[in-house]
Motif scaffolding. Structure first.
Motif, mmCIF file in Angstrom:
data_model
loop_
_atom_site.group_PDB
_atom_site.id
_atom_site.type_symbol
_atom_site.label_atom_id
_atom_site.label_comp_id
_atom_site.label_asym_id
_atom_site.label_seq_id
_atom_site.Cartn_x
_atom_site.Cartn_y
_atom_site.Cartn_z
ATOM 1 N N VAL A 130 0.843 -1.200 0.000
ATOM 2 C CA VAL A 130 0.000 0.000 0.000
ATOM 3 C C VAL A 130 0.880 1.252 0.000
ATOM 4 N N GLY A 131 0.544 2.159 -0.912
ATOM 5 C CA GLY A 131 1.283 3.408 -1.043
ATOM 6 C C GLY A 131 2.370 3.375 -2.111
ATOM 7 N N ARG A 132 2.736 2.200 -2.543
ATOM 8 C CA ARG A 132 3.763 2.086 -3.585
ATOM 9 C C ARG A 132 3.115 2.052 -4.959
ATOM 10 N N PHE A 133 3.896 2.372 -5.985
ATOM 11 C CA PHE A 133 3.406 2.299 -7.354
ATOM 12 C C PHE A 133 3.330 0.832 -7.769
ATOM 13 N N ALA A 134 2.151 0.398 -8.198
ATOM 14 C CA ALA A 134 1.933 -1.001 -8.562
ATOM 15 C C ALA A 134 2.901 -1.448 -9.654
ATOM 16 N N ALA A 135 3.117 -0.609 -10.649
ATOM 17 C CA ALA A 135 4.005 -0.997 -11.752
ATOM 18 C C ALA A 135 5.436 -1.198 -11.273
ATOM 19 N N ASP A 136 5.881 -0.415 -10.295
ATOM 20 C CA ASP A 136 7.241 -0.565 -9.772
ATOM 21 C C ASP A 136 7.397 -1.862 -8.991
ATOM 22 N N VAL A 137 6.363 -2.227 -8.259
ATOM 23 C CA VAL A 137 6.423 -3.404 -7.384
ATOM 24 C C VAL A 137 6.177 -4.701 -8.147
ATOM 25 N N GLU B 167 10.638 -4.716 -18.496
ATOM 26 C CA GLU B 167 10.358 -4.820 -19.937
ATOM 27 C C GLU B 167 8.862 -4.821 -20.264
ATOM 28 N N ARG B 168 8.003 -4.989 -19.263
ATOM 29 C CA ARG B 168 6.540 -4.980 -19.496
ATOM 30 C C ARG B 168 5.889 -3.707 -18.975
ATOM 31 N N ARG B 169 6.685 -2.809 -18.420
ATOM 32 C CA ARG B 169 6.146 -1.599 -17.781
ATOM 33 C C ARG B 169 5.335 -0.737 -18.747
ATOM 34 N N THR B 170 5.843 -0.466 -19.925
ATOM 35 C CA THR B 170 5.120 0.363 -20.900
ATOM 36 C C THR B 170 3.786 -0.278 -21.260
ATOM 37 N N GLU B 171 3.802 -1.579 -21.474
ATOM 38 C CA GLU B 171 2.578 -2.313 -21.812
ATOM 39 C C GLU B 171 1.539 -2.192 -20.703
ATOM 40 N N VAL B 172 1.965 -2.406 -19.457
ATOM 41 C CA VAL B 172 1.009 -2.385 -18.354
ATOM 42 C C VAL B 172 0.501 -0.969 -18.078
ATOM 43 N N LEU B 173 1.340 0.036 -18.271
ATOM 44 C CA LEU B 173 0.875 1.410 -18.069
ATOM 45 C C LEU B 173 -0.172 1.801 -19.112
ATOM 46 N N GLY B 174 -0.006 1.337 -20.347
ATOM 47 C CA GLY B 174 -1.008 1.580 -21.387
ATOM 48 C C GLY B 174 -2.318 0.878 -21.074
ATOM 49 N N LEU B 175 -2.217 -0.338 -20.611
ATOM 50 C CA LEU B 175 -3.394 -1.108 -20.217
ATOM 51 C C LEU B 175 -4.116 -0.423 -19.055
ATOM 52 N N PHE B 176 -3.352 0.023 -18.076
ATOM 53 C CA PHE B 176 -3.913 0.719 -16.921
ATOM 54 C C PHE B 176 -4.650 1.981 -17.352
ATOM 55 N N ALA B 177 -4.072 2.739 -18.274
ATOM 56 C CA ALA B 177 -4.716 3.967 -18.767
ATOM 57 C C ALA B 177 -6.046 3.660 -19.437
ATOM 58 N N ARG B 178 -6.092 2.586 -20.223
ATOM 59 C CA ARG B 178 -7.358 2.211 -20.880
ATOM 60 C C ARG B 178 -8.416 1.813 -19.854
ATOM 61 N N ILE B 179 -8.016 1.124 -18.797
ATOM 62 C CA ILE B 179 -8.987 0.745 -17.757
ATOM 63 C C ILE B 179 -9.515 2.001 -17.077
ATOM 64 N N LEU B 180 -8.620 2.939 -16.756
ATOM 65 C CA LEU B 180 -9.046 4.196 -16.127
ATOM 66 C C LEU B 180 -10.026 4.966 -17.001
#
Length: 155
Positions: free
Chosen positions: A31-38, A43-56
């Motif tokens: 709790v309190g940490r960035f999910a993508a960092d943890v 190598e999958r960070r860009t992919e997951v951040l794009g996916l997260f943006a679409r969900i938002l």
């Protein structure tokens, strides 16, 4: 089923005991940490951040994604994610996940049990707490002299 709630900025707001058991991170370390960092390999960070943006943006997503365990190994998780709003109307993501290997094992176990149930020459039934038939096989229906559908819901 592990659950996590993630703010629009990517910080983990809620981390369930099942998430802790599944991924090894205690809630006070998640709790309190960035999910993508943890949880995400670099190598999958860009992919997951794009996916997260679409969900938002309001598009729920379901699928399998590898997530990093506290000890470093990857765990394939079967996700169901949902955009939700907090009390002020700010978007968040609710993630519900289970271990893919566990889901597959349960599905295989259920398929085997279903085969036994449907192919057994011995009468078998499942009852609810009021001793009403919930499920029965054809063998038991023949023994009782009634079709399966006439048994269901009766005692």
């Amino acid at each position: 089923m592990a659950t996590a709630l993630i703010a629009a900025n990517g910080r983990i707001l809620h981390w369930s005991p099942d998430a802790e058991a599944l991924l090894g991170f205690p809630a006070d370390q998640a709790v309190g940490r960035f999910a993508a960092d943890v949880l995400v390999a670099p190598e999958r960070r860009t992919e997951v951040l794009g996916l997260f943006a679409r969900i938002l943006e309001g598009r729920p997503w379901s699928g399998v994604f590898p997530v990093r365990h506290r000890d470093g190994h990857l765990v394939g998780l079967d996700f169901r994610t949902y955009p939700v709003l907090d009390r002020e109307g700010s978007p968040m993501v609710l993630a519900v996940a289970s271990d893919v290997s566990e889901v597959r094992r349960l599905a295989a176990d259920l398929a085997v049990l279903d085969g036994f149930f449907t192919q057994s020459p011995v009468g078998m039934a499942v009852y609810d707490t009021e001793l009403r038939f919930v499920r029965l096989n054809e063998a038991l229906a023949r023994i009782n002299g009634l079709p399966v559908d006439r048994h269901l819901g009766g005692g």
